[in-house]
Design an enzyme around this catalytic site. Structure first.
Site, PDB file in Angstrom:
ATOM      1  CG  ASP A 265      -1.667   1.196   1.478  1.00 45.91           C
ATOM      2  OD1 ASP A 265      -2.237   1.703   0.497  1.00 45.91           O
ATOM      3  OD2 ASP A 265      -1.725   1.664   2.634  1.00 45.91           O
TER       4      ASP A 265
ATOM      5  CG  ASP B  95      -1.498   7.623   0.216  1.00 45.51           C
ATOM      6  OD1 ASP B  95      -0.463   8.223  -0.119  1.00 45.51           O
ATOM      7  OD2 ASP B  95      -2.511   7.548  -0.519  1.00 45.51           O
TER       8      ASP B  95
HETATM    9 MG    MG Z   1      -2.891   3.260   3.419  1.00 49.53          MG
END
Ligand code: MG
Ligand code: ZN
Length: 192
Positions: free
Chosen positions: A17, A19
């Protein structure tokens, strides 16, 4: 050739992932639309190097519904990812691919996590065996996507998460764990 032998020819990956794992998250409802808003979290460069050294591809899978919501453009996202890749390259490490979902929740696409679409697409494109790979993320949607795609799951969080196979406070802690397993058994893909 049996399935196991065939899968050993496939590659393994750490799906990441973006962010909250690679770069600092902005406050709720704000999207990283400019390079100036993109800040690498501590230890990330070293963690990516470790994954590379251990033979894992590095593949980013990121939900970016700011695009679907009209709060940023796809061109802006590309510019941010160009910046991310350039900065990594300067530090001698690279990502093998970046997949993103530009859709809003209401579009019911197959790629927005917790749907497994991005992971499955990357696995197909790059010849990755999900079962010997990890999905690492800081939200339940990441863990859901990894589970549905058949990877092992790693939650980046301060608190416990029973739905994830492993939980670490940050990416470097997971990389250090993976490295210690490799030293121990020369089988970093086996987690019991
Ligand atoms: Mg995230
Ligand atoms: Zn999508």
């Amino acid at each position: 050739m049996n399935t196991q032998a065939r899968n050993q020819l496939k590659r393994r990956a750490v799906f990441l992932d973006r962010d909250g794992v690679i770069n600092a998250k902005l406050p709720e409802d704000r999207y990283v639309g400019y390079a100036s808003e993109f800040t690498f979290l501590p230890g990330v460069i070293q963690a990516l190097r470790t994954f590379e050294k251990l033979g894992y591809l590095r593949v980013v899978v990121t939900n970016q519904r700011g695009i679907g919501r009209g709060l940023m453009t796809e061109e802006q996202l590309m510019a941010v990812h160009d910046y991310m890749n350039r900065e990594l390259e300067k530090r001698g490490v690279k990502l093998d691919a970046v997949y993103y979902c530009p859709h809003d929740e209401c579009e019911n696409c197959a790629c927005r996590k917790p749907q497994p679409g991005m992971i499955l697409e990357a696995a197909h494109d790059l010849d990755i065996d999900p079962a010997s790979s990890y999905m690492v993320g800081d939200s339940p949607a990441d863990i859901g996507a990894g589970s549905r795609a058949g990877t092992r799951t790693v939650r980046i969080a301060e608190e416990a998460d029973d739905t994830a196979d492993l939980v670490f406070p940050n990416l470097i802690a997971f990389a250090t764990f993976l490295e210690s397993r490799a030293d121990e058994a020369d089988q970093p893909e086996h987690v019991s």
